[in-house]
Design a protein around this motif. Structure first.
Motif, short mmCIF file in Angstrom:
data_model
loop_
_atom_site.label_atom_id
_atom_site.label_comp_id
_atom_site.label_asym_id
_atom_site.label_seq_id
_atom_site.Cartn_x
_atom_site.Cartn_y
_atom_site.Cartn_z
N LYS A 98 -3.86 -0.42 -6.85
CA LYS A 98 -2.51 -0.16 -6.34
C LYS A 98 -2.54 0.83 -5.16
O LYS A 98 -1.88 0.62 -4.14
CB LYS A 98 -1.61 0.38 -7.45
N GLY A 101 -3.57 -0.44 -1.67
CA GLY A 101 -2.50 -1.03 -0.87
C GLY A 101 -1.71 0.03 -0.13
O GLY A 101 -1.31 -0.18 1.04
N ALA A 102 -1.48 1.17 -0.77
CA ALA A 102 -0.76 2.25 -0.12
C ALA A 102 -1.55 2.82 1.06
O ALA A 102 -1.00 3.07 2.14
CB ALA A 102 -0.46 3.37 -1.13
N THR A 104 -3.79 1.27 2.83
CA THR A 104 -3.80 0.25 3.88
C THR A 104 -2.47 0.20 4.62
O THR A 104 -2.42 0.23 5.86
CB THR A 104 -4.11 -1.13 3.27
N ASN A 105 -1.39 0.15 3.88
CA ASN A 105 -0.06 0.02 4.52
C ASN A 105 0.28 1.25 5.35
O ASN A 105 0.90 1.13 6.42
CB ASN A 105 1.00 -0.23 3.45
N ALA A 106 -0.09 2.43 4.87
CA ALA A 106 0.20 3.65 5.62
C ALA A 106 -0.53 3.65 6.96
O ALA A 106 0.05 3.96 8.00
CB ALA A 106 -0.18 4.88 4.80
N ARG A 108 -1.86 1.02 8.61
CA ARG A 108 -1.44 -0.09 9.48
C ARG A 108 0.00 0.07 9.96
O ARG A 108 0.42 -0.62 10.89
CB ARG A 108 -1.64 -1.41 8.75
N GLY A 109 0.74 0.98 9.34
CA GLY A 109 2.10 1.23 9.79
C GLY A 109 2.20 2.24 10.92
O GLY A 109 3.28 2.43 11.49
N ALA A 221 3.53 8.99 5.45
CA ALA A 221 3.57 7.55 5.15
C ALA A 221 2.74 7.22 3.91
O ALA A 221 3.15 6.40 3.08
CB ALA A 221 3.06 6.76 6.35
N GLU A 225 4.18 5.45 0.58
CA GLU A 225 3.62 4.18 0.11
C GLU A 225 3.08 4.32 -1.31
O GLU A 225 3.22 3.40 -2.13
CB GLU A 225 2.51 3.71 1.06
N ARG A 228 5.94 4.24 -3.63
CA ARG A 228 6.52 2.90 -3.70
C ARG A 228 5.76 2.00 -4.68
O ARG A 228 6.37 1.17 -5.36
CB ARG A 228 6.52 2.27 -2.30
N PRO A 358 -9.12 -1.05 6.33
CA PRO A 358 -7.86 -1.33 7.02
C PRO A 358 -7.81 -0.81 8.45
O PRO A 358 -6.79 -0.95 9.12
CB PRO A 358 -6.83 -0.60 6.16
#
Length: 403
Positions: A98, A101-102, A104-106, A108-109, A221, A225, A228, A358
């Motif tokens: 889990k 993913g946080a 990675t998303n942080a 890439r954002g 971020a 994430e 979330r 990422p």
């Protein structure tokens, strides 16, 4: 055109290859002739072809750490163990899945335009700090400083602490690599410095995380994430923020250095890129194929099972040769030719599967800014080859330039 330098002998084995002067003929032969094999002398399996490497990296029964030793025993009992054990790139548990993913998303954002602008500004500041411009030593200092300091600013670390952060990262990284891979050899002094560096990094980032005015956009971020996806362990957030620094400290510096070498070895290409800086991006992509940073990585069997048609036992180690896979003609036709105009270029520098890195857009961008800055500023290309050595490592290829 091949940019490598001929060597008299092959590396002794795959873990000696990253610091070898020219391991690529060796890697290419392994990819073509020994796609997946057991090294009886050393007791490990080796994945060398593109198919075998991808198969291992995407297998659910291949773990980043041994099932019964998620943290190297030598690190236990100190702060380095806390960082090592919480980094998502070294975890295969449910929480790690889990949190990955946080992370990675942080990353890439993050706005890449802002990252480029930040890197440009910091490059100019580093020139001002250094005072000198064209020496081999100042070039190496720059290539290590710029990437990690850009990441540090994105986390909210104040500039006055950049020197400390780089020292702490170096100390933690050396101790963790020694404990996990045996290269360099782990000493009591190295371990003590590693624990101290890990604790200092953790305390610094914890303080920044608690100060809403100081917390940088990347750290903010990541925390959002993580929340979330239901990861509310504050230590996990802190450690994986540090993980951005750990990953960037050597990796981006190494890519800058290898790109500079490619330019030093091909003066005509260098002139072409000075005339047309848009060619820097495909140059860096070709370096990632032909002279990658991450030459190899580890995987460990979670249970008995078949990999590339071979039966492996629980706990057995596989050395995954990303650099050899890049030289597999099945992945890239004519893989030994250095060609910045290559069509449909493929490489495995950033891995594959759930543990794929990422930073595939973020890292090359900072490297592009760094190399463009050095080209504009000027550096002694003719001295790079003569001053070249490679850092001792079983997995990462890091050029060092020292007079």
């Amino acid at each position: 055109m091949n940019t490598t330098i001929s060597a008299l002998t092959d590396p002794e084995h795959v873990r000696a290859a990253p610091s070898h002067r020219d391991p690529y003929a060796y890697y290419g032969r392994l990819a073509r002739e020994q796609p997946f094999f057991h090294d009886d002398a050393n007791g490990w399996w080796v994945a060398a072809s593109a198919a075998a490497v991808k198969g291992v990296l995407t297998s659910k029964i291949c773990l980043t750490r041994p099932l019964n030793k998620p943290i190297p025993e030598a690190l236990l009992g100190g702060a380095a163990a806390q960082i090592f054990g919480r980094l998502v790139r070294l975890r295969d548990d449910h929480v790690g899945d889990k949190l990955r993913g946080a992370v990675t998303n942080a990353l890439r954002g993050v706005d890449l335009g802002q990252v480029a602008a930040l890197a440009h500004r910091r490059a100019m500041e580093l020139d001002g700090d250094a005072g000198e411009t064209c020496s081999v030593d100042s070039t190496m200092t720059f290539m290590f400083a710029l990437p990690v300091q850009v990441v540090a600013q994105l986390l909210g670390i104040p500039q006055v602490r950049f020197g400390d952060v780089m020292t702490w990262l170096g100390d933690y990284g050396a101790a963790a690599a020694a404990a996990a891979t045996g290269i360099p050899a782990l000493t009591a002094e190295l371990l003590a410095r590693g624990h101290h560096g890990a604790q200092a990094l953790f305390d610094l980032v914890t303080g920044i995380r608690r100060d809403s005015q100081q917390c940088g956009p990347l750290l903010h971020a990541l925390a959002n994430e993580a929340k979330r996806v239901g990861c509310d362990d504050e230590a996990d957030i802190i450690v994986n923020a540090i993980g951005y620094l750990v990953q960037g400290y050597v990796a981006m510096a190494s890519l800058i250095g290898s790109t500079l070498l490619a330019l030093a070895r091909q003066p005509a290409l260098r002139m072409q890129i000075v005339a047309d800086p848009t060619l820097l991006r495909p140059l860096i992509q070709e370096v990632l194929l032909c002279d990658p940073v991450t030459n190899s990585t580890f995987r460990f069997m979670a249970r008995d099972g078949k990999i590339a048609g071979q039966m492996l036992r629980q706990g057995e180690m596989i050395i995954v040769l990303l650099a050899a896979a890049n030289r597999d003609p099945a992945l890239n036709p004519d893989p030994d030719r250095f060609d910045i105009a290559r069509a449909d270029r493929k490489y495995l520098e950033f891995g594959a599967g759930v543990h794929a890195c990422p930073a595939d857009k973020f890292a090359p961008l900072i490297v592009e800014v760094a190399v463009a800055h050095l080209l504009h500023r000027g550096l002694p290309f003719e001295q790079l080859e003569a001053s070249l050595t490679y850092a001792a490592s079983g997995h990462v290829r890091t050029p060092l330039f020292k007079r």
